[in-house]
Design a protein around this motif. Structure first.
Motif, PDB file in Angstrom:
ATOM      1  N   ASP A   9       0.807  -1.218   0.000  1.00 56.01           N
ATOM      2  CA  ASP A   9       0.000   0.000   0.000  1.00 56.01           C
ATOM      3  C   ASP A   9       0.842   1.271   0.000  1.00 56.01           C
ATOM      4  O   ASP A   9       0.423   2.304   0.516  1.00 56.01           O
ATOM      5  N   SER A  79      -9.996   4.759   3.531  1.00 55.67           N
ATOM      6  CA  SER A  79      -9.707   5.399   4.816  1.00 55.67           C
ATOM      7  C   SER A  79      -9.778   6.918   4.728  1.00 55.67           C
ATOM      8  O   SER A  79      -9.285   7.618   5.620  1.00 55.67           O
ATOM      9  N   VAL A 100     -11.849   6.574  13.749  1.00 52.48           N
ATOM     10  CA  VAL A 100     -11.753   5.866  12.476  1.00 52.48           C
ATOM     11  C   VAL A 100     -12.622   6.592  11.453  1.00 52.48           C
ATOM     12  O   VAL A 100     -13.766   6.953  11.751  1.00 52.48           O
ATOM     13  N   ASP A 125     -15.295 -10.375   9.740  1.00 53.36           N
ATOM     14  CA  ASP A 125     -14.581  -9.401  10.575  1.00 53.36           C
ATOM     15  C   ASP A 125     -15.614  -8.449  11.146  1.00 53.36           C
ATOM     16  O   ASP A 125     -16.329  -7.779  10.399  1.00 53.36           O
ATOM     17  N   ASN A 128     -13.233  -4.180  11.953  1.00 52.49           N
ATOM     18  CA  ASN A 128     -12.103  -3.759  11.129  1.00 52.49           C
ATOM     19  C   ASN A 128     -11.870  -2.255  11.261  1.00 52.49           C
ATOM     20  O   ASN A 128     -12.799  -1.457  11.251  1.00 52.49           O
ATOM     21  N   TYR A 129     -10.606  -1.886  11.379  1.00 52.25           N
ATOM     22  CA  TYR A 129     -10.238  -0.473  11.364  1.00 52.25           C
ATOM     23  C   TYR A 129      -9.031  -0.235  10.458  1.00 52.25           C
ATOM     24  O   TYR A 129      -8.462   0.854  10.441  1.00 52.25           O
ATOM     25  N   GLN A 130      -8.650  -1.258   9.692  1.00 52.82           N
ATOM     26  CA  GLN A 130      -7.467  -1.159   8.859  1.00 52.82           C
ATOM     27  C   GLN A 130      -7.829  -0.873   7.405  1.00 52.82           C
ATOM     28  O   GLN A 130      -8.820  -1.385   6.885  1.00 52.82           O
ATOM     29  N   ARG A 131      -6.996  -0.104   6.778  1.00 52.83           N
ATOM     30  CA  ARG A 131      -7.176   0.207   5.358  1.00 52.83           C
ATOM     31  C   ARG A 131      -6.723  -0.976   4.486  1.00 52.83           C
ATOM     32  O   ARG A 131      -7.467  -1.432   3.616  1.00 52.83           O
ATOM     33  N   VAL A 133      -5.945  -4.849   4.235  1.00 52.08           N
ATOM     34  CA  VAL A 133      -6.288  -6.089   4.932  1.00 52.08           C
ATOM     35  C   VAL A 133      -5.883  -7.270   4.061  1.00 52.08           C
ATOM     36  O   VAL A 133      -6.143  -7.284   2.853  1.00 52.08           O
ATOM     37  N   VAL A 172      -2.100  -8.542   8.044  1.00 52.45           N
ATOM     38  CA  VAL A 172      -1.486  -7.329   8.566  1.00 52.45           C
ATOM     39  C   VAL A 172      -1.729  -7.305  10.071  1.00 52.45           C
ATOM     40  O   VAL A 172      -2.865  -7.467  10.527  1.00 52.45           O
ATOM     41  N   SER A 173      -0.656  -7.145  10.846  1.00 50.33           N
ATOM     42  CA  SER A 173      -0.783  -7.218  12.300  1.00 50.33           C
ATOM     43  C   SER A 173      -1.674  -6.104  12.832  1.00 50.33           C
ATOM     44  O   SER A 173      -1.729  -5.002  12.277  1.00 50.33           O
ATOM     45  N   ARG A 174      -2.365  -6.416  13.911  1.00 49.88           N
ATOM     46  CA  ARG A 174      -3.241  -5.456  14.562  1.00 49.88           C
ATOM     47  C   ARG A 174      -2.731  -5.167  15.969  1.00 49.88           C
ATOM     48  O   ARG A 174      -2.152  -6.029  16.627  1.00 49.88           O
TER      49      ARG A 174
END
Length: 210
Positions: A9, A79, A100, A125, A128-131, A133, A172-174
């Motif tokens: 990304d 995002s 977010v 999920d 989710n808060y990640q752009r 994934v 992707v780690s959270r």
């Protein structure tokens, strides 16, 4: 190196990301501009949004010519990169200045089509808060469907990219969810939260330097 950076990304101006062979081989169906999901751009460029927009609960379906093992998905949600970012100068005890973006998809599910034509949810999920994934699946099927169920506030879902991957990706780690700031403050002795002595207490009531 270019492909690695863009898969992570990173934005390289003027370049489009190479999409996977499996993604190119699939047919995509759903409401709206579904082809935007595989145009190689993971963000708006000028007046072109390069994003798929659809109603919550309405899925985007990828259908392959024949059943294949799909290692996983790479997804890029919206995002709101054009949002004006404000870095707070303090951490408030009440409220939260950093939230977010409303356009981010919060809850979604992934379904695989069975041999009898029915669909089974193989991944969900709820928070989710990640752009970016990456979802490992390792499922053999001829069709996958991603269904956005809830955003962080927007009335419709917006997704930049969905790629079908042959190999199962590493998620992707959270950051683990921890205590809220008021809970942390509540454990601190009141004496430790008192304002520090400035050395000017004796001058109270008088103008300093007078």
């Amino acid at each position: 190196l270019q492909q690695i950076l863009m898969d992570d990304d990173q934005w390289l101006p003027g370049l489009a990301r190479d999409i996977s062979e499996m993604t190119r081989a699939a047919s995509i169906s759903g409401q709206g501009n579904v082809e935007a999901l595989r145009d190689g751009y993971d963000r708006p460029i000028g007046e072109n949004e390069h994003a798929w927009k659809g109603a919550l609960g309405e899925g985007v379906q990828f259908e392959l010519p024949s059943p294949r093992t799909i290692g996983g998905l790479r997804i890029v949600f919206d995002s709101d990169l054009n949002q004006h970012k404000r870095m707070p100068c303090r951490v408030p005890l009440k409220g939260n200045l950093c939230q977010v973006p409303a356009s981010m998809v919060r809850r979604y599910r992934i379904e695989a089509r069975n041999e009898d034509g029915s669909w089974t949810t193989i991944f969900r999920d709820e928070q989710n808060y990640q752009r970016l994934v990456r979802v490992p699946l390792n499922v053999r099927t001829s069709a996958l469907r991603l269904v956005p169920e809830e955003t962080w506030g927007a009335s419709e879902a917006r997704i930049f990219s969905i790629d079908l991957l042959e190999q199962a990706p590493t998620p992707v780690s959270r950051v683990p969810e921890g205590e809220r700031w008021p809970e942390v403050v509540a454990r601190i002795p009141a004496a430790d939260l008192a304002a520090p002595e400035s050395g000017l207490e004796a001058t109270e009531g008088r103008r300093v330097g007078a």
